[in-house]
Write a protein that holds these residues in place. Structure first.
Motif, PDB file in Angstrom:
ATOM      1  N   ASP A 387     -48.995 -58.525  10.007  1.00  0.00           N
ATOM      2  CA  ASP A 387     -47.636 -57.728   9.623  1.00  0.00           C
ATOM      3  C   ASP A 387     -47.082 -58.114   8.545  1.00  0.00           C
ATOM      4  OD1 ASP A 387     -48.561 -56.411  12.138  1.00  0.00           O
ATOM      5  OD2 ASP A 387     -47.110 -56.956  13.138  1.00  0.00           O
ATOM      6  N   ARG A 424     -48.217 -50.311   9.407  1.00  0.00           N
ATOM      7  CA  ARG A 424     -47.820 -51.548   8.672  1.00  0.00           C
ATOM      8  C   ARG A 424     -47.200 -51.398   7.469  1.00  0.00           C
ATOM      9  NH1 ARG A 424     -53.209 -54.628  10.460  1.00  0.00           N
ATOM     10  NH2 ARG A 424     -52.267 -56.029  12.244  1.00  0.00           N
ATOM     11  N   TYR A 427     -43.916 -49.872   8.062  1.00  0.00           N
ATOM     12  CA  TYR A 427     -42.956 -50.887   8.421  1.00  0.00           C
ATOM     13  C   TYR A 427     -42.390 -51.675   7.156  1.00  0.00           C
ATOM     14  CZ  TYR A 427     -41.764 -55.597  10.240  1.00  0.00           C
ATOM     15  OH  TYR A 427     -41.324 -56.843  10.340  1.00  0.00           O
ATOM     16  N   ARG A 428     -43.113 -52.005   6.374  1.00  0.00           N
ATOM     17  CA  ARG A 428     -42.813 -52.773   5.123  1.00  0.00           C
ATOM     18  C   ARG A 428     -41.772 -51.784   4.384  1.00  0.00           C
ATOM     19  NH1 ARG A 428     -48.155 -53.952   5.064  1.00  0.00           N
ATOM     20  NH2 ARG A 428     -48.722 -56.086   6.170  1.00  0.00           N
ATOM     21  N   GLU A 430     -39.925 -49.820   5.478  1.00  0.00           N
ATOM     22  CA  GLU A 430     -38.773 -49.534   6.570  1.00  0.00           C
ATOM     23  C   GLU A 430     -38.705 -48.210   6.826  1.00  0.00           C
ATOM     24  OE1 GLU A 430     -35.241 -51.934   6.284  1.00  0.00           O
ATOM     25  OE2 GLU A 430     -36.245 -53.432   5.029  1.00  0.00           O
ATOM     26  N   LEU A 432     -39.292 -46.819   9.636  1.00  0.00           N
ATOM     27  CA  LEU A 432     -39.493 -47.349  10.778  1.00  0.00           C
ATOM     28  C   LEU A 432     -39.725 -46.248  12.231  1.00  0.00           C
ATOM     29  CD1 LEU A 432     -36.775 -49.765  10.868  1.00  0.00           C
ATOM     30  CD2 LEU A 432     -39.069 -50.328  10.403  1.00  0.00           C
ATOM     31  N   ALA A 435     -43.137 -45.148  11.501  1.00  0.00           N
ATOM     32  CA  ALA A 435     -44.238 -46.274  12.138  1.00  0.00           C
ATOM     33  C   ALA A 435     -44.331 -46.407  13.289  1.00  0.00           C
ATOM     34  CB  ALA A 435     -43.519 -47.726  11.531  1.00  0.00           C
ATOM     35  N   ARG A 436     -43.259 -46.162  14.220  1.00  0.00           N
ATOM     36  CA  ARG A 436     -43.060 -46.312  15.727  1.00  0.00           C
ATOM     37  C   ARG A 436     -43.777 -45.134  16.481  1.00  0.00           C
ATOM     38  NH1 ARG A 436     -37.640 -48.148  18.020  1.00  0.00           N
ATOM     39  NH2 ARG A 436     -38.652 -48.163  20.038  1.00  0.00           N
ATOM     40  N   LEU A 458     -46.481 -55.183  16.324  1.00  0.00           N
ATOM     41  CA  LEU A 458     -45.983 -54.259  15.185  1.00  0.00           C
ATOM     42  C   LEU A 458     -44.785 -53.467  15.726  1.00  0.00           C
ATOM     43  CD1 LEU A 458     -45.835 -53.805  12.184  1.00  0.00           C
ATOM     44  CD2 LEU A 458     -47.757 -52.010  12.803  1.00  0.00           C
ATOM     45  N   ARG A 461     -41.548 -55.678  16.147  1.00  0.00           N
ATOM     46  CA  ARG A 461     -41.028 -55.931  14.935  1.00  0.00           C
ATOM     47  C   ARG A 461     -40.317 -54.605  14.467  1.00  0.00           C
ATOM     48  NH1 ARG A 461     -45.971 -59.061  14.125  1.00  0.00           N
ATOM     49  NH2 ARG A 461     -45.268 -61.453  14.322  1.00  0.00           N
ATOM     50  N   SER A 462     -40.729 -53.422  14.424  1.00  0.00           N
ATOM     51  CA  SER A 462     -40.344 -52.344  14.045  1.00  0.00           C
ATOM     52  C   SER A 462     -38.954 -51.976  14.766  1.00  0.00           C
ATOM     53  CB  SER A 462     -41.206 -51.114  14.250  1.00  0.00           C
ATOM     54  OG  SER A 462     -42.352 -51.308  13.381  1.00  0.00           O
TER      55      SER A 462
END
Length: 788
Positions: A387, A424, A427-428, A430, A432, A435-436, A458, A461-462
């Motif tokens: 990640d 991923r 996520y980078r 943001e 989020l 991503a989720r 992951l 982290r998100s």
């Protein structure tokens, strides 16, 4: 080509309206006109232009997310979607260009209305085949290029006044450098342009054949194709008929190999480089038959089995398709490395139809999925912290998203790794919530323990970045449980790292230290030096929060050499900042200053969160030394950047920064503090970096690298004076502008700007842009030419 009157009118409209929509039929040149208009806005009331392409987006609900990703807007502090956009745009003067809105007209209209109502300095420029019908919208109908009058005997000079004719000639010479007009040819060109109703895209497609066909042959081919499309009737749907005819005729003129590559490229939304084109277009196993590529007298390729496409042939074919205007080069991408290309939306839609008609849709997608999965897996490799590694598919985000959708619909085995790779990437960025959402789908269908553990880590982290601490802890604990059951040390280490991060986000520093320590014990067994160094850094940061600075310092001494040698730049600068923060906590102001300055020097140009922590660190150092004005200036400059890019610091670090600033303000009169803060907010770009480095060891180190004969380093006396243009370029460099931005600002070419900069460097005896900024700042402050 042409459009001077339209551009002048549009500049006026853009100054007086907040939503300007360019409408017109496909191929009329709306996108190109918007590009030219957006390129002229710097320094105007419209503000900085942000370009957002929508032709590959098909779900209107994803529009806010797409816009946020294009603008670099991150989800923080519980803000997502529209709220994140409104917070980021705020009262900033910004121009957003939404290109190709017609298939998302309702979603674009709702988004535009909301943003314009809540962001008072925002302007929107849209291109669409239909209006958005938003209150206050100003509509500009983009017409066809001017044509010469039909039925009149005009000489060549009069025919060349036609914008359509001039465009044809310019593109024909691009296709064939030896192209010239013979007797009577200008009238034939004018007739070709009239047949195509002055549509720029159709004209470019026709002109792309000037190297292989005579002008009468081009005209005859267009007439035949128009008859085919309208059953011999000239009363069909005008402009769309002409564009369709031009595209179809251009396709029929391709040789068999070119036709195969052309239609297969249509799956590559968002653009492609030659590596991606070869991976997707080349046949893995020969499933076609070789063909001599022969054509009839008008250049039309015969129908029949397609030839096998070999990887080494694709680059040549891509270049040939660009020369025929069936793909275009993406401007500005050369600076990132390999050139990138794309198919315009109308041409891509046609290519998709031909791909399905040829029965090659699923085979082409199969190669695309293999390519994307392989590219992602190679980047992750055997490392522990996937990640946290750089994602190589950043430029392929559109095709990756389409691949995730396609593979999900077909229950393809490659769906899960591709979905995790896309998550991923989000996520980078943001993004989020997106991503989720994607990870929720993965977790609902995943059975494999390895993929499930990666998705859970992951997701944890998100959730941390969204301040959803309960969910972060739950995801991370399940990831650790999966890792322990799977008996795979690398997967367990990744899960433990995510759990420790969740503990940090909750302020449970002692628990975080314990989990990071277990993670370090696991990673020690793997024999991977870089992963071991990363884990030591993470543990050192957690120990700093608990005040265990001596052990944290030892860990940093062990990990920094490996990180400096092998870690990506972002991971290295984060570690250098941690080392600086540890030295600061231990009272080593000189050591802390060196580390923060080193981070600043390694940070790429432009505003990013990577530059914020060293600026704030240098502000704390200045406060501890009693340099109160400098401390407040650096703090204010960093705070202004944080506001502009909408990013928030870690709470523990921000507490240190705020405490130092509070002490400074207690020691300064209110007027002096306000003046220092105002001065700091005005510092930007290279001028800010130069100011931050002044007085540090990094400053003299750079100045010592000046050429011989420059005894005082930067800006030593005795050099010839700058011309007015050179002075202007130096000033813009100090403001942080790139060569491309300076060229647009001054109306020059990039090569001319580069030449001016070379002369500035020669006259001042300097090498870097930072040194130029130091010299400009010294002159503005009336200091002697010492470089300090």
């Amino acid at each position: 080509m042409g459009r001077e009157r339209e551009l002048a009118r549009l500049r006026t409209l853009l100054r007086s309206s907040r939503l300007l929509t360019l409408t017109g039929p496909g191929g009329v040149g709306k996108t190109r006109l918007a590009l030219e208009l957006a390129g002229t806005v710097r320094g105007s009331r419209a503000g900085r232009a942000q370009w957002v392409e929508l032709d590959s987006l098909h779900d209107g609900e994803l529009l806010p997310q797409t816009l946020a990703a294009a603008l670099g807007v991150r989800e923080r502090g519980g803000r997502a979607g529209i709220e994140a956009l409104v917070h980021a745009l705020g009262s900033r003067t910004t121009l957003i260009v939404l290109d190709n809105c017609e298939h998302l007209a309702d979603a674009c209209a709702q988004l535009a209305a909301t943003l314009l109502a809540r962001c008072p300095q925002l302007r929107i420029l849209a291109t669409s085949r239909e209006t958005l019908r938003v209150p206050g919208e100003v509509v500009f109908r983009v017409g066809e290029l001017s044509l010469s009058p039909a039925g009149e005997e005009l000489d060549t000079a009069e025919l060349l006044r036609s914008e359509a004719v001039r465009l044809f000639l310019a593109r024909a010479r691009t296709s064939d450098a030896a192209f010239t007009l013979g007797p009577g040819d200008a009238r034939t060109v004018a007739e070709i342009c009239r047949r195509l109703d002055g549509l720029p895209l159709a004209i470019e497609l026709a002109a792309g054949r000037a190297g292989s066909l005579s002008l009468p042959g081009i005209l005859r081919g267009l007439d035949d194709q128009l008859s085919l499309l309208t059953d011999g009737s000239r009363t069909g749907p005008g402009r769309h008929r002409e564009l369709a005819a031009a595209i179809d005729w251009s396709h029929r003129l391709l040789d068999p190999l070119e036709a195969v590559v052309f239609r297969r490229l249509s799956v590559l939304g968002g653009g492609f480089d030659t590596e991606g084109a070869a991976a997707v277009c080349a046949d893995g196993v020969a499933d076609g038959v070789e063909d001599d590529g022969g054509t009839d007298r008008d250049g039309v390729a015969p129908r029949g089995p397609h030839p096998t496409v070999r990887p080494e042939q694709v680059v040549r074919v891509v270049c040939a398709l660009e020369a025929k205007s069936l793909i275009v080069r993406v401007r500005g991408e050369e600076q990132r490395g390999a050139a990138r290309f794309r198919q315009l939306s109308a041409i891509r839609a046609y290519g998709r139809d031909r791909l399905a008609e040829a029965g090659e849709l699923h085979g082409t997608w199969d190669r695309a999925l293999d390519w994307l999965a392989g590219k992602s897996a190679a980047a992750v490799g055997p490392g522990v912290f996937a990640d946290l590694t750089e994602e190589p598919l950043g430029q392929e985000q559109e095709i990756l998203a389409a691949a995730v959708t396609y593979s999900a619909a077909r229950s393809d085995r490659r769906h899960l790794p591709l979905a995790i790779a896309l998550a991923r990437l989000l996520y980078r960025q943001e993004q989020l919530t997106a991503a989720r959402t994607l990870l929720s789908g993965v977790l609902a269908r995943v059975q494999d323990r390895e993929d499930r553990g990666a998705a859970l880590a992951l997701a944890a982290r998100s959730a941390c970045l969204q301040d959803d601490h309960a969910a972060a802890l739950a995801f991370a604990q399940e990831a650790v449980a999966v890792g322990r059951a799977g008996q795979q040390p690398a997967r367990l280490a990744n899960a433990l790292d995510a759990l420790a991060a969740a503990r940090l986000c909750r302020g449970e520093f002692a628990d975080a230290v314990a989990v990071f320590a277990e993670c370090l014990d696991v990673v020690r067994t793997l024999g991977r030096p870089l992963d071991l160094a990363l884990c030591r850094h993470h543990l050192a940061w957690a120990m700093l929060q608990t005040g265990t600075t001596a052990e944290a310092e030892r860990l940093m001494q062990e990990c920094l050499p490996e990180l400096a040698a092998r870690a990506p730049l972002g991971q290295l600068t984060a570690a250098l900042h941690t080392d600086g923060a540890i030295r600061l906590a231990r009272g080593d102001l000189d050591g802390a200053e060196r580390r923060f300055a080193e981070v600043l020097l390694k940070t790429p140009p432009g505003e990013s969160f990577h530059a914020l922590y060293p600026l704030e660190g240098l502000s704390i150092v200045a406060a501890e030394r009693g340099d109160l004005q400098r401390s407040l200036r650096l703090y204010a400059a960093a705070a202004a950047i944080r506001q502009r890019i909408d990013t928030e610091p870690e709470a523990h670090w921000w507490g240190q920064v705020e405490a130092a600033v509070a002490r400074v303000k207690e020691r300064l009169p209110p007027a002096g503090a306000a003046a220092a803060m105002a001065a700091g907010r005005r510092l930007r770009g290279a001028r800010l970096v130069a100011y931050a480095l002044r007085g540090t060891e990094a400053g003299p180190a750079e100045r010592d690298s000046a050429p011989e004969g420059s005894p005082d380093g930067v800006g030593a006396a005795g050099h010839p004076p700058l011309t007015g243009r050179e002075s202007t370029v130096a000033q813009l460099v100090a403001e942080g502008l790139t060569n491309q931005q300076i060229a647009a600002h001054l109306g020059l070419s990039k090569s001319t700007v580069a030449g001016h900069l070379d002369r500035v460097r020669d006259k001042w005896g300097v090498r870097s842009r930072t040194q130029i900024a130091v010299r400009v700042a010294d002159q503005a402050a009336g200091r002697p030419e010492s470089g300090r």
